[in-house]
Every structure is written in structure tokens, then in C-alpha cells.
Design an enzyme around this catalytic site. Structure first.
Site, short mmCIF file in Angstrom:
data_model
loop_
_atom_site.label_atom_id
_atom_site.label_comp_id
_atom_site.label_asym_id
_atom_site.label_seq_id
_atom_site.Cartn_x
_atom_site.Cartn_y
_atom_site.Cartn_z
N ARG A 52 0.57 -1.15 0.10
CA ARG A 52 -0.02 -0.17 -0.12
C ARG A 52 0.75 1.34 -0.11
O ARG A 52 1.92 1.39 0.73
CB ARG A 52 -1.06 0.03 1.42
CG ARG A 52 -1.73 -0.90 1.53
CD ARG A 52 -2.94 -1.07 0.50
NE ARG A 52 -3.75 -0.09 0.54
CZ ARG A 52 -4.74 -0.10 -0.74
NH1 ARG A 52 -4.78 -0.98 -1.60
NH2 ARG A 52 -5.59 0.94 -0.71
N ASN A 92 12.25 0.67 4.21
CA ASN A 92 11.62 -0.10 3.16
C ASN A 92 12.66 -1.05 2.43
O ASN A 92 13.77 -0.64 2.26
CB ASN A 92 10.90 0.67 2.26
CG ASN A 92 10.20 -0.13 1.10
OD1 ASN A 92 9.51 -1.18 1.26
ND2 ASN A 92 10.29 0.23 -0.14
N HIS A 112 13.53 -2.71 -1.47
CA HIS A 112 12.90 -2.46 -2.91
C HIS A 112 13.68 -3.55 -3.79
O HIS A 112 14.83 -3.52 -3.59
CB HIS A 112 12.67 -1.02 -3.36
CG HIS A 112 12.10 -1.22 -4.68
ND1 HIS A 112 10.90 -1.27 -5.00
CD2 HIS A 112 12.93 -0.79 -5.92
CE1 HIS A 112 10.73 -1.11 -6.26
NE2 HIS A 112 11.94 -0.88 -6.93
N LEU A 137 1.80 4.76 1.12
CA LEU A 137 1.52 5.40 2.67
C LEU A 137 1.46 6.96 2.17
O LEU A 137 2.32 7.37 1.31
CB LEU A 137 2.52 5.22 3.40
CG LEU A 137 2.65 3.61 3.87
CD1 LEU A 137 3.98 3.19 4.75
CD2 LEU A 137 1.55 3.41 4.99
N GLU A 177 17.34 -13.45 -2.84
CA GLU A 177 18.63 -13.94 -1.96
C GLU A 177 19.38 -12.74 -1.20
O GLU A 177 19.55 -12.88 -0.06
CB GLU A 177 19.47 -14.92 -2.80
CG GLU A 177 20.14 -16.02 -2.15
CD GLU A 177 21.07 -16.68 -3.15
OE1 GLU A 177 22.18 -16.71 -2.82
OE2 GLU A 177 20.24 -17.23 -4.08
C1 GAR Z 1 10.04 -8.25 -2.19
O1 GAR Z 1 10.97 -8.70 -3.27
C2 GAR Z 1 10.41 -6.84 -1.76
O2 GAR Z 1 11.45 -6.19 -2.32
C3 GAR Z 1 9.32 -6.30 -2.65
O3 GAR Z 1 8.13 -6.99 -2.57
C4 GAR Z 1 8.46 -8.46 -2.14
C5 GAR Z 1 8.02 -8.94 -1.12
O4 GAR Z 1 8.47 -10.18 -0.80
N1 GAR Z 1 9.06 -5.04 -2.44
C6 GAR Z 1 8.41 -3.95 -3.29
O5 GAR Z 1 8.39 -4.24 -4.42
C7 GAR Z 1 8.16 -2.53 -2.63
N2 GAR Z 1 8.09 -1.62 -3.65
P1 GAR Z 1 8.34 -10.89 0.61
O6 GAR Z 1 6.74 -10.76 1.22
O7 GAR Z 1 8.61 -12.56 0.36
O8 GAR Z 1 9.28 -10.39 1.44
#
Ligand code: GAR
Length: 215
Positions: A93, A109, A111, A95, A174
Site C-alpha cells: 500500500r 523499506n 525494494h 503510504l 537472496e
Molecule cells: C520483495 O521482493 C520486496 O523487495 C518487494 O516485494 C517483495 C516482497 O516479498 N517490495 C516492493 O516491491 C516494494 N516496492 P516478501 O513478502 O517475500 O518479503
């Protein structure tokens, strides 16, 4: 020394949450996971938290009339659990400025790209389309603009000729699991601070904030 009390916001499978839970299971780790909060009912991340003996909360955004009341409920739940610092881990979401500013420099966060490249929900697809030779992941402090804010830790991985989104995504993931606990450790040890919107890391191993595995 008291451990930093961390709340983790999740929406999905929670593999980054798992990396944080695993690190925090060591009493010597300087942060503890005090709460895992999901906006999606049934998210697998909640099961991971329960298995680790960590408190969970469900704040379903669909039950609220707009972002502000939803975020108010998230904020209240976090503070009710004594949360001092928040990690977004696959929290899908956006924010509002109000929430982000309330948690200024207490909200990070992860990314799956080398920011500021490839913001948004399709980082791997966009990296492949751009033909980059390196991609990776970033842990950053959160600012109101999506996927922006001072960078704490990055890891690079090679992009290989036959990669598709899932192969590149797995290679990056990883590294995500390595750098998220590392970033949280640096913060909880009081070794990271933001100065002029850049992160200064102090102490031994400060260069560890750059993770560059051999191809
Ligand atoms: C992860 O790859 C994270 O970097 C990405 O969502 C995935 C969540 O995986 N986040 C984003 O794209 C945020 N913009 P997870 O639930 O297995 O941690």
C-alpha cells in the site's frame, strides 16, 4: 541494552519478514520484532510471525473509508504494541505523507532494484527491459515519494543473458534476505544517521553496507 522494538508491515508471503524474524531470534541481535501487521487477510507472513511467537495484527484497508483512517488504525496498532521503528516488508500500500512524516527516520523499506532505478511494482521486468547488466536491491528510509529516501544498504547481482523475471527475482531476493537484517542491525546499533538526506554509517564494517557478491 534494550532492544529496539520493531513493527513489520506486510501484505504477502513474508520472506523478508522471515529473514528479520530469524535474525531477531538471536538474543544478541539489537532489535526485536514486537508486531507483524498485515493489511491483507490470510497473508502467509502472518503464519510466519505466529510460528515465531510474534504478535500479529490485521488492519484490512478495505474495511476503512480511505487512506487516512486506515493509516490512523495502523499507527494506533503500532503504538499500542510499543513499536518504536517500522520496517515495510512487501507492504503493497502506498503510504500518505501524513503517515510517512509521523514516522520520519523511523520507517524503512526494501525494494528489489538498485534505487533510484526501477521504482514501482515491476522492478525486475523494467530492469530486464532496460538491458542493465547489474540489478539488485535497496534498503532505504521512506520519504513521501514512492520508493525514494536516503539509502542504507544495497546489494548488486548480475543480470544474466537468459534471465526472466522469476530468475532475476530469485537472485535478488537472496540478497534482500541478507541486507534487510544488516540494515536493521546498523540502525538498532545506533550506527546509521541521516544527514542532508544521505545516510552516514559509523563504526567497524561500515563498508558492509555495499554488498557485491561475485558473479
Ligand atoms: C520483495 O521482493 C520486496 O523487495 C518487494 O516485494 C517483495 C516482497 O516479498 N517490495 C516492493 O516491491 C516494494 N516496492 P516478501 O513478502 O517475500 O518479503
Amino acid at each position: 541494552m534494550a532492544r529496539l522494538k520493531v513493527g513489520v508491515l506486510v501484505s504477502g508471503r513474508g520472506s523478508n519478514l522471515q529473514a528479520l524474524l530469524d535474525s531477531a531470534a538471536d538474543p544478541a541481535f539489537p532489535a526485536e520484532i514486537a508486531l507483524v501487521l498485515s493489511n491483507v487477510p490470510g497473508a502467509f507472513a502472518l503464519e510466519r510471525a505466529t510460528k515465531a511467537g510474534v504478535a500479529t495484527a490485521m488492519v484490512d484497508n478495505k474495511a476503512y473509508d480511505g487512506r487516512a483512517p486506515f493509516e490512523e488504525a495502523v499507527h494506533e496498532t503500532l503504538t499500542a504494541h510499543g513499536v518504536e521503528f517500522v520496517c515495510l516488508a512487501g507492504f503493497m500500500r502506498l503510504l500518505t505523507d501524513g503517515f510517512v512524516n509521523r514516522w520520519h527516520d523511523r520507517l524503512i523499506n526494501i525494494h528489489p532494484s538498485l534505487l533510484p532505478s526501477f521504482k514501482g511494482a515491476h522492478a525486475h521486468r523494467d530492469a530486464l527491459a532496460a538491458g542493465v547488466r547489474l540489478s539488485g536491491c535497496t534498503v532505504h528510509y521512506v520519504r513521501p515519494a514512492m520508493d525514494s529516501g536516503p539509502i542504507l544498504v544495497q546489494a548488486a547481482v548480475p543480470v544474466l543473458g537468459n534471465d526472466d523475471e522469476s530468475a532475476l527475482g530469485a537472485r535478488v531476493l537472496e540478497q534482500e534476505h541478507r541486507i534487510y537484517p544488516l540494515a536493521l542491525r546498523l540502525i538498532a546499533e545506533g550506527r546509521a544517521r541521516v544527514e542532508n538526506e544521505q545516510v552516514i554509517i559509523e563504526g567497524p564494517g561500515a563498508t558492509g553496507a555495499l554488498v557485491n557478491p561475485a558473479p
